[in-house]
Write a protein that holds these residues in place. Structure first.
Motif, PDB file in Angstrom:
ATOM      1  N   ILE A  11      21.092  27.757  94.147  1.00 23.03           N
ATOM      2  CA  ILE A  11      20.347  27.592  92.890  1.00 23.03           C
ATOM      3  C   ILE A  11      19.350  28.732  92.821  1.00 23.03           C
ATOM      4  O   ILE A  11      18.405  28.794  93.608  1.00 23.03           O
ATOM      5  CB  ILE A  11      19.614  26.241  92.842  1.00 23.03           C
ATOM      6  N   CYS A  12      19.565  29.656  91.899  1.00 23.71           N
ATOM      7  CA  CYS A  12      18.725  30.842  91.788  1.00 23.71           C
ATOM      8  C   CYS A  12      17.666  30.647  90.713  1.00 23.71           C
ATOM      9  O   CYS A  12      17.990  30.420  89.550  1.00 23.71           O
ATOM     10  CB  CYS A  12      19.581  32.073  91.468  1.00 23.71           C
ATOM     11  N   GLY A  13      16.407  30.758  91.107  1.00 21.83           N
ATOM     12  CA  GLY A  13      15.305  30.548  90.175  1.00 21.83           C
ATOM     13  C   GLY A  13      14.660  31.821  89.687  1.00 21.83           C
ATOM     14  O   GLY A  13      13.502  31.798  89.248  1.00 21.83           O
ATOM     15  N   SER A  14      15.387  32.934  89.759  1.00 23.63           N
ATOM     16  CA  SER A  14      14.827  34.209  89.303  1.00 23.63           C
ATOM     17  C   SER A  14      15.170  34.456  87.837  1.00 23.63           C
ATOM     18  O   SER A  14      16.290  34.203  87.397  1.00 23.63           O
ATOM     19  CB  SER A  14      15.373  35.359  90.155  1.00 23.63           C
ATOM     20  N   ALA A  37      33.486  30.321 104.702  1.00 27.75           N
ATOM     21  CA  ALA A  37      33.009  29.405 103.668  1.00 27.75           C
ATOM     22  C   ALA A  37      32.847  30.166 102.358  1.00 27.75           C
ATOM     23  O   ALA A  37      33.002  31.387 102.302  1.00 27.75           O
ATOM     24  CB  ALA A  37      31.676  28.778 104.084  1.00 27.75           C
ATOM     25  N   SER A  38      32.543  29.428 101.293  1.00 26.27           N
ATOM     26  CA  SER A  38      32.265  30.063 100.007  1.00 26.27           C
ATOM     27  C   SER A  38      30.861  29.682  99.550  1.00 26.27           C
ATOM     28  O   SER A  38      30.365  28.599  99.862  1.00 26.27           O
ATOM     29  CB  SER A  38      33.284  29.620  98.952  1.00 26.27           C
ATOM     30  N   LEU A  39      30.233  30.600  98.847  1.00 26.40           N
ATOM     31  CA  LEU A  39      28.918  30.342  98.277  1.00 26.40           C
ATOM     32  C   LEU A  39      28.922  30.800  96.826  1.00 26.40           C
ATOM     33  O   LEU A  39      29.114  31.982  96.545  1.00 26.40           O
ATOM     34  CB  LEU A  39      27.813  31.053  99.060  1.00 26.40           C
ATOM     35  N   ALA A  40      28.751  29.848  95.914  1.00 27.17           N
ATOM     36  CA  ALA A  40      28.652  30.155  94.490  1.00 27.17           C
ATOM     37  C   ALA A  40      27.189  30.123  94.083  1.00 27.17           C
ATOM     38  O   ALA A  40      26.389  29.384  94.661  1.00 27.17           O
ATOM     39  CB  ALA A  40      29.446  29.136  93.675  1.00 27.17           C
TER      40      ALA A  40
END
Length: 227
Positions: A11-14, A37-40
């Protein structure tokens, strides 16, 4: 355990596309890929969600907020993930406003009713020029614990220093902290899933979705046994 699928969600808060926070999440995604693994990434700046309103009934409701925005979709994405990383820049000696607004609205108006993040693995990446990284990290960490998530020890927290775009790449120690955190998050998820496959039981039990439904009988029974 190499074949066990792991899906992390950041979760990007920029508010700044392509800035240090975005770049550090690109690095984290590559670390996850190398670990199998994967990271979205879900950028909050791309979604429409309202701040907590003046309706005043959040502390008394028994059902999620009825305001119509993208928050239910975001919460559902979090529900489906095996682990979640909160990534946020430091603004004005505090947490960037998008993440602050998201944490308040998601927690009070949606997540608190079922605690869908319980027993998911959580982590935090904090970026900023120089000041107050630790305090922002502590706030994120407290939110992870509030949501009953699992925080793995990874040495130094993932705090990265850099003001101008791409400056965070010069923080070698910070990059190493991100690497270790992501790797241990992936390994923890794999361990939990492997255990469940072997035993057909969850790694950790979870019985109480809503802390408002307090089991006073259990509390008093435990008290009587101890006395």
């Amino acid at each position: 355990m190499e074949s066990i699928a792991v899906e992390l969600l950041a979760i990007c808060g920029s508010t700044r596309a392509g800035g240090n926070t975005d770049q550090m999440l690109q690095f984290a995604a590559e670390v996850a890929r190398q670990r199998g693994a994967s990271l979205a990434t879900l950028n909050l700046r791309d979604y429409r969600f309202a701040p907590s309103s003046t309706c005043g009934d959040c502390n008394y409701r028994e059902t999620p907020c009825e305001l119509k925005d993208d928050m239910p979709y975001i919460v559902e994405r979090m529900r489906r993930a095996d682990g979640i990383i909160y990534a946020v820049p430091v603004h004005g000696f505090g947490m960037g406003h998008l993440m602050q607004m998201f944490i308040e609205r998601a927690g009070v108006c949606h997540i608190r009713f079922e605690r869908p993040l319980t027993n998911k693995v959580g982590g935090a990446i904090i970026t900023g020029r120089r000041y107050n990284h630790g305090s922002v990290h502590s706030q994120i960490l407290n939110n992870l614990l509030l949501n009953r998530m699992i925080v793995v020890g990874s040495g130094f927290p993932a705090l990265l220093h850099g003001g101008k775009p791409s400056e965070a790449w010069d923080d070698v120690e910070g990059l190493d902290s991100v690497r270790r955190m992501v790797e241990r998050m992936v390994d923890m998820v794999k361990t939990m899933k492997h255990y469940s496959q072997l035993t057909d039981h969850p790694f950790l039990r979870y019985e109480e979705a809503n802390e408002r439904h307090l089991d006073t009988g259990r509390l008093f029974s435990s008290r009587e046994q101890l006395i």
